[in-house]
Design a protein around this motif. Structure first.
Motif, PDB file in Angstrom:
ATOM      1  N   GLY A 144      33.899 -23.088 -37.478  1.00  0.00           N
ATOM      2  CA  GLY A 144      33.352 -22.016 -38.301  1.00  0.00           C
ATOM      3  C   GLY A 144      33.217 -22.409 -39.759  1.00  0.00           C
ATOM      4  N   ILE A 145      34.213 -23.112 -40.286  1.00  0.00           N
ATOM      5  CA  ILE A 145      34.161 -23.518 -41.690  1.00  0.00           C
ATOM      6  C   ILE A 145      33.018 -24.496 -41.923  1.00  0.00           C
ATOM      7  CG2 ILE A 145      35.392 -24.849 -43.457  1.00  0.00           C
ATOM      8  CD1 ILE A 145      37.977 -23.516 -42.370  1.00  0.00           C
ATOM      9  N   LEU A 166      42.752 -22.823 -31.693  1.00  0.00           N
ATOM     10  CA  LEU A 166      42.508 -21.989 -32.862  1.00  0.00           C
ATOM     11  C   LEU A 166      42.049 -22.825 -34.044  1.00  0.00           C
ATOM     12  CD1 LEU A 166      42.695 -19.147 -34.109  1.00  0.00           C
ATOM     13  CD2 LEU A 166      45.029 -19.709 -34.753  1.00  0.00           C
ATOM     14  N   MET A 167      42.684 -23.977 -34.255  1.00  0.00           N
ATOM     15  CA  MET A 167      42.289 -24.850 -35.356  1.00  0.00           C
ATOM     16  C   MET A 167      40.891 -25.411 -35.137  1.00  0.00           C
ATOM     17  SD  MET A 167      45.857 -26.812 -36.163  1.00  0.00           S
ATOM     18  CE  MET A 167      45.101 -27.950 -37.289  1.00  0.00           C
ATOM     19  N   LEU A 191      38.397 -23.944 -33.461  1.00  0.00           N
ATOM     20  CA  LEU A 191      37.441 -22.867 -33.729  1.00  0.00           C
ATOM     21  C   LEU A 191      37.312 -22.590 -35.227  1.00  0.00           C
ATOM     22  CD1 LEU A 191      38.240 -20.353 -30.869  1.00  0.00           C
ATOM     23  CD2 LEU A 191      36.165 -21.692 -31.168  1.00  0.00           C
ATOM     24  N   ALA A 192      38.426 -22.653 -35.934  1.00  0.00           N
ATOM     25  CA  ALA A 192      38.386 -22.424 -37.383  1.00  0.00           C
ATOM     26  C   ALA A 192      37.601 -23.523 -38.085  1.00  0.00           C
ATOM     27  CB  ALA A 192      39.809 -22.333 -37.936  1.00  0.00           C
ATOM     28  N   SER A 193      37.824 -24.779 -37.705  1.00  0.00           N
ATOM     29  CA  SER A 193      37.092 -25.870 -38.350  1.00  0.00           C
ATOM     30  C   SER A 193      35.607 -25.805 -38.015  1.00  0.00           C
ATOM     31  CB  SER A 193      37.673 -27.224 -37.950  1.00  0.00           C
ATOM     32  OG  SER A 193      37.478 -27.456 -36.574  1.00  0.00           O
ATOM     33  N   SER A 210      30.373 -24.901 -40.140  1.00  0.00           N
ATOM     34  CA  SER A 210      29.096 -24.213 -39.942  1.00  0.00           C
ATOM     35  C   SER A 210      28.705 -23.432 -41.195  1.00  0.00           C
ATOM     36  CB  SER A 210      29.172 -23.263 -38.751  1.00  0.00           C
ATOM     37  OG  SER A 210      29.389 -23.983 -37.573  1.00  0.00           O
TER      38      SER A 210
END
Length: 51
Positions: free
Chosen positions: A39-40, A32-33, A35-37, A42
């Motif tokens: 996205g951020i 999860l971390m 994928l979040a990083s 990007s």
């Protein structure tokens, strides 16, 4: 709630819970971390190209 109960596939929730019980919580948190990083960063890269 009757609508959800009538269309629920039998055993689907049990299968999903057993799948998440088999995977350690730390691995799920790390995914999860990650994928979040992704996205951020990007979004930051997209913002830099627009500005």
């Amino acid at each position: 709630m009757d609508l959800l109960d009538s269309y629920q596939v039998p055993g689907w929730l049990d299968m999903l819970l057993s799948l998440f019980a088999a995977v350690p919580a730390g691995l799920l948190l790390a995914a999860l971390m990650g994928l979040a990083s992704f996205g951020i960063f990007s979004l930051v890269r997209l913002f830099k190209t627009l500005v």
